[in-house]
Write a protein that holds these residues in place. Sequence first.
Motif, mmCIF file in Angstrom:
data_model
loop_
_atom_site.group_PDB
_atom_site.id
_atom_site.type_symbol
_atom_site.label_atom_id
_atom_site.label_comp_id
_atom_site.label_asym_id
_atom_site.label_seq_id
_atom_site.Cartn_x
_atom_site.Cartn_y
_atom_site.Cartn_z
ATOM 1 N N THR A 1 48.643 50.167 71.348
ATOM 2 C CA THR A 1 49.470 50.372 72.533
ATOM 3 C C THR A 1 50.931 50.336 72.095
ATOM 4 O O THR A 1 51.237 50.301 70.897
ATOM 5 C CB THR A 1 49.164 49.331 73.621
ATOM 6 O OG1 THR A 1 49.856 49.696 74.827
ATOM 7 C CG2 THR A 1 49.575 47.931 73.202
ATOM 8 N N THR A 2 51.832 50.361 73.052
ATOM 9 C CA THR A 2 53.254 50.362 72.726
ATOM 10 C C THR A 2 54.026 49.492 73.702
ATOM 11 O O THR A 2 53.634 49.337 74.862
ATOM 12 C CB THR A 2 53.826 51.799 72.766
ATOM 13 O OG1 THR A 2 55.229 51.773 72.453
ATOM 14 C CG2 THR A 2 53.648 52.431 74.139
ATOM 15 N N ASP A 3 55.129 48.928 73.209
ATOM 16 C CA ASP A 3 56.044 48.210 74.090
ATOM 17 C C ASP A 3 57.187 49.128 74.519
ATOM 18 O O ASP A 3 58.176 48.683 75.082
ATOM 19 C CB ASP A 3 56.588 46.953 73.403
ATOM 20 C CG ASP A 3 57.227 47.247 72.050
ATOM 21 O OD1 ASP A 3 57.425 48.437 71.724
ATOM 22 O OD2 ASP A 3 57.514 46.290 71.306
ATOM 23 N N THR B 1 53.631 46.489 79.266
ATOM 24 C CA THR B 1 53.168 45.504 78.291
ATOM 25 C C THR B 1 52.310 44.449 78.981
ATOM 26 O O THR B 1 51.240 44.067 78.487
ATOM 27 C CB THR B 1 54.363 44.839 77.596
ATOM 28 O OG1 THR B 1 55.112 45.828 76.886
ATOM 29 C CG2 THR B 1 53.909 43.775 76.613
ATOM 30 N N GLN C 1 48.160 43.291 78.710
ATOM 31 C CA GLN C 1 47.616 41.932 78.617
ATOM 32 C C GLN C 1 46.574 41.690 79.704
ATOM 33 O O GLN C 1 45.586 40.980 79.480
ATOM 34 C CB GLN C 1 48.762 40.920 78.717
ATOM 35 C CG GLN C 1 49.714 40.988 77.536
ATOM 36 C CD GLN C 1 51.014 40.253 77.770
ATOM 37 O OE1 GLN C 1 51.323 39.829 78.893
ATOM 38 N NE2 GLN C 1 51.816 40.110 76.726
ATOM 39 N N LEU D 1 45.896 43.210 70.881
ATOM 40 C CA LEU D 1 46.837 44.269 71.221
ATOM 41 C C LEU D 1 47.756 44.554 70.037
ATOM 42 O O LEU D 1 48.424 43.653 69.524
ATOM 43 C CB LEU D 1 47.659 43.870 72.448
ATOM 44 C CG LEU D 1 46.886 43.806 73.768
ATOM 45 C CD1 LEU D 1 47.713 43.133 74.847
ATOM 46 C CD2 LEU D 1 46.462 45.187 74.213
ATOM 47 N N TYR E 1 50.877 46.208 69.335
ATOM 48 C CA TYR E 1 52.076 46.797 69.924
ATOM 49 C C TYR E 1 52.902 47.494 68.848
ATOM 50 O O TYR E 1 53.290 46.882 67.853
ATOM 51 C CB TYR E 1 52.936 45.726 70.592
ATOM 52 C CG TYR E 1 52.362 45.188 71.872
ATOM 53 C CD1 TYR E 1 52.355 45.956 73.031
ATOM 54 C CD2 TYR E 1 51.853 43.893 71.929
ATOM 55 C CE1 TYR E 1 51.831 45.459 74.211
ATOM 56 C CE2 TYR E 1 51.330 43.388 73.112
ATOM 57 C CZ TYR E 1 51.331 44.176 74.244
ATOM 58 O OH TYR E 1 50.819 43.691 75.416
ATOM 59 N N GLU E 2 53.159 48.783 69.049
ATOM 60 C CA GLU E 2 53.995 49.552 68.141
ATOM 61 C C GLU E 2 55.175 50.125 68.918
ATOM 62 O O GLU E 2 55.113 50.285 70.135
ATOM 63 C CB GLU E 2 53.194 50.699 67.514
ATOM 64 C CG GLU E 2 51.949 50.279 66.759
ATOM 65 C CD GLU E 2 52.255 49.604 65.433
ATOM 66 O OE1 GLU E 2 53.455 49.584 65.043
ATOM 67 O OE2 GLU E 2 51.316 49.085 64.791
ATOM 68 N N TYR F 1 57.408 53.152 70.223
ATOM 69 C CA TYR F 1 56.790 54.344 70.802
ATOM 70 C C TYR F 1 56.558 55.439 69.764
ATOM 71 O O TYR F 1 55.516 56.110 69.779
ATOM 72 C CB TYR F 1 57.643 54.903 71.950
ATOM 73 C CG TYR F 1 56.981 56.086 72.606
ATOM 74 C CD1 TYR F 1 55.923 55.900 73.497
ATOM 75 C CD2 TYR F 1 57.365 57.391 72.295
ATOM 76 C CE1 TYR F 1 55.277 56.987 74.078
ATOM 77 C CE2 TYR F 1 56.728 58.475 72.871
ATOM 78 C CZ TYR F 1 55.690 58.269 73.755
ATOM 79 O OH TYR F 1 55.047 59.346 74.315
ATOM 80 N N TYR G 1 53.551 54.499 67.720
ATOM 81 C CA TYR G 1 52.380 54.572 68.589
ATOM 82 C C TYR G 1 51.936 56.014 68.784
ATOM 83 O O TYR G 1 50.767 56.364 68.583
ATOM 84 C CB TYR G 1 52.705 53.932 69.940
ATOM 85 C CG TYR G 1 51.869 54.390 71.103
ATOM 86 C CD1 TYR G 1 50.605 53.857 71.327
ATOM 87 C CD2 TYR G 1 52.351 55.353 71.992
ATOM 88 C CE1 TYR G 1 49.835 54.278 72.407
ATOM 89 C CE2 TYR G 1 51.591 55.774 73.073
ATOM 90 C CZ TYR G 1 50.336 55.235 73.277
ATOM 91 O OH TYR G 1 49.581 55.663 74.346
#
Length: 280
Positions: free
Chosen positions: A121-123, A130, A134, A149, A151-152, A154, A157
């Motif tokens: 996924t991405t932040d 985000t 969760q 998760l 998180y990358e 964008y 991602y």
Amino acid sequence: QLDVTGSINQTILQSMISTNPEIVVRDQLTLGPNQIMFNLDKKPFDDYRVRKAIAMGFDREGMAKTFYDKYWLYTGPIPSMLFGGMYTEEAAKAIPYDPEAAKKLLAEAGYPNGFSVKMLTTDGYSGQFTSMGQWLQEDLRKIGIDATLDYEDYTTYFATFGKSDYDIGWGLSTSFLSADEYLESLYMSTGSRNWFGTNDPKLDAMIIEQRSELDKDKREQQLQEINTYILENVLTPFFGFQFSGLVSQQPWVHGYYAHPSYGRVYMATLWLDSNAPTRK
């Protein structure tokens, strides 16, 4: 000092209202639903039962009502706002929220104790998105799936997703403006955005056939049948729900209309009245 804004969240909205009490705010329903992406080339997601179990373990209504006060819709493979889209009630019935049934499907697929997986996924979308990731992580935990998760940013991602270098993912769909765009891009074996490994000759034929149907009612029926076929046989990506974003404009702005896709800047009818501030 902004004449108009794109999507903003409730926190920013309250700040704007405090300094711009006459600002005009609208809820704009988007065509880009959130989605769970399954890579069919990676186990155990090559098993339809696993994909359906995860879909049935996703509390879409709970998430929507937590993060969006109003203006959200269940959606099928073709968003319900579009011609040929699956009606929101039918989309809810087709894939109901049922954690116990989800656990049984996992057991049938050979995973009675669930499994662990890294979820891409991405932040880069927003802090709210985000938090939604969760929420989904907790939904999966309840059916026995331990999802970490990943998180990358964008860019990373999207590049990872675009290369199909993932197992399962959580993201947003691009907003297309017609049923055929969704079907051709995401679900055809040759689709430009088929990053899921879908290769279903029957589905390809159904998508091609509906293009040449000129009778409106017959084509809508074909599209509804495609919706059902995807949910019962493919289920990747699995769309959660469409949701609204808040857009605003100053009271002196007229003839400006937001857009459910990325085309917000339709300026042909835009005009500012005499109350607009003079700026250097």
